[in-house]
Design an enzyme around this catalytic site. Structure first.
Site, PDB file in Angstrom:
ATOM      1  N   SER A 166       0.853  -1.192   0.000  1.00  0.00           N
ATOM      2  CA  SER A 166       0.000   0.000   0.000  1.00  0.00           C
ATOM      3  C   SER A 166       0.883   1.232   0.000  1.00  0.00           C
ATOM      4  O   SER A 166       2.002   1.210   0.525  1.00  0.00           O
ATOM      5  CB  SER A 166      -0.862   0.022   1.266  1.00  0.00           C
ATOM      6  OG  SER A 166      -1.477   1.304   1.414  1.00  0.00           O
ATOM      7  N   TYR A 212      -0.880  -1.143  10.294  1.00  0.00           N
ATOM      8  CA  TYR A 212      -1.077  -1.424   8.864  1.00  0.00           C
ATOM      9  C   TYR A 212       0.148  -0.977   8.055  1.00  0.00           C
ATOM     10  O   TYR A 212       0.647  -1.718   7.194  1.00  0.00           O
ATOM     11  CB  TYR A 212      -2.343  -0.689   8.408  1.00  0.00           C
ATOM     12  CG  TYR A 212      -2.733  -0.912   6.969  1.00  0.00           C
ATOM     13  CD1 TYR A 212      -3.380  -2.087   6.585  1.00  0.00           C
ATOM     14  CD2 TYR A 212      -2.486   0.060   6.005  1.00  0.00           C
ATOM     15  CE1 TYR A 212      -3.754  -2.283   5.261  1.00  0.00           C
ATOM     16  CE2 TYR A 212      -2.866  -0.132   4.683  1.00  0.00           C
ATOM     17  CZ  TYR A 212      -3.504  -1.294   4.314  1.00  0.00           C
ATOM     18  OH  TYR A 212      -3.874  -1.479   3.009  1.00  0.00           O
ATOM     19  N   LYS A 252       2.661  -3.296   5.814  1.00  0.00           N
ATOM     20  CA  LYS A 252       2.816  -3.092   4.374  1.00  0.00           C
ATOM     21  C   LYS A 252       4.251  -2.717   4.011  1.00  0.00           C
ATOM     22  O   LYS A 252       4.733  -3.080   2.932  1.00  0.00           O
ATOM     23  CB  LYS A 252       1.828  -2.026   3.893  1.00  0.00           C
ATOM     24  CG  LYS A 252       0.359  -2.465   4.009  1.00  0.00           C
ATOM     25  CD  LYS A 252       0.081  -3.680   3.144  1.00  0.00           C
ATOM     26  CE  LYS A 252      -1.388  -4.050   3.092  1.00  0.00           C
ATOM     27  NZ  LYS A 252      -1.625  -5.236   2.246  1.00  0.00           N
TER      28      LYS A 252
END
Ligand code: NAP
Length: 252
Positions: free
Chosen positions: A147, A160, A164
């Site tokens: 991401s 997160y 990533k």
């Protein structure tokens, strides 16, 4: 696929995790449109079966397999099913992912662990299981969905972003390990894409994101699917260890 042409991914066996909805669902459809035999994997088999039904109705070849990417036994069982049915695996798209957003000071251990387990350990477990047959075949394509958040960070998403960013380092390391075996390993870094994952965003946050996207629109799952289809194709044979941003110019 219209008649007369050879489909780009004809008869290639492709496993897509997190394929029941969102980006993974679009990736599965696009790969099937290009002639691949697509194995759609996720935890909710009801949604998977519906996705498989839509692809087969459209003339594609698809099947469902239950998987929890964070669980080694589940991953190994899923890979065994693919190999028992097809005898090979040509491509793996590590797309399954979750968010559990909070500011880092308020983040609970379980929110940290849940995101790391699915988004990073899941990529490790699926890659390891798929690499064994790919090394024997001396060919394979792995695409990991990271991401833009893993590249630039995002307040409220430390877990997160860490997962990533971890995927980026993992991608490059494994790409180096298997480059001489005919296997490529790349990552796709989507910007903001309209799916269940981003549905809860406030209008204000959405407007702020939109204002920062030079192309003036948010991404569609199909935008990501096109990049993945390229990376798993023969056309991308000399491309490995790369992170391809698909974000409407957000991070150029
Ligand atoms: P989504 O709509 O929430 O779909 C997530 C998919 O992952 C579902 O199919 C879900 O199915 C599956 N999944 C979740 N946990 C799993 C597990 N433990 N094992 C197997 N499957 C699991 O998300 P999305 O927006 O399409 O995101 C797909 C990927 O793109 C993710 O890796 C995400 O981080 C990344 N991404 C998304 C955006 C965006 O703006 N949407 C931007 C950048 C990157 P089940 O719940 O049934 O298992």
């Amino acid at each position: 696929m219209s008649g007369g042409q050879t489909a780009a991914l004809a008869d290639k066996v492709m496993l897509v995790t997190g394929a029941s909805r969102g980006i993974g669902r679009a990736v599965a459809s696009t790969l099937a449109d290009q002639g691949a035999v697509v194995v759609l994997a996720a935890r909710d088999t009801g949604r998977l079966d519906a996705a498989v039904g839509e692809i087969t109705t459209a003339g594609g070849r698809a099947e469902a397999v239950a998987i929890d990417v964070a669980d080694r036994a589940s991953v190994e069982a899923a890979l065994k099913r693919v190999l028992d049915a097809h005898g090979r695996i040509d491509g793996l798209v590590n797309n399954a992912g979750v968010t559990r957003d909070n500011l880092v000071l308020r983040m609970k251990d379980e929110d940290w662990q849940a995101v790391l387990s699915t988004n990073l350990t899941g990529v490790f477990l699926c890659t390891q299981a798929a690499l064994k047959p790919m090394i024997k075949q001396r060919s394979g394509r792995i695409v990991n969905i990271t991401s833009v958040v893993g590249l630039i960070g995002n307040a409220g998403q430390a877990n997160y972003a860490a997962s990533k960013a971890g995927v980026v380092g993992f991608t490059k390391s494994v790409a180096r390990e298997v480059a001489s075996r005919g296997i490529t390993v790349n990552a796709v870094a989507p910007g903001f894409v309209e799916t269940d994952m981003t549905a809860a965003m406030t209008d204000k946050a959405r407007e702020a994101v939109l204002a920062a996207i030079p192309m003036g629109r948010v991404g569609r799952p199909e935008d990501i699917a096109g990049a993945v289809a390229f990376l798993v194709s023969d056309a991308a044979g000399y491309l490995t260890g790369q992170v391809l941003g698909v974000d409407g110019g957000f991070r150029m």
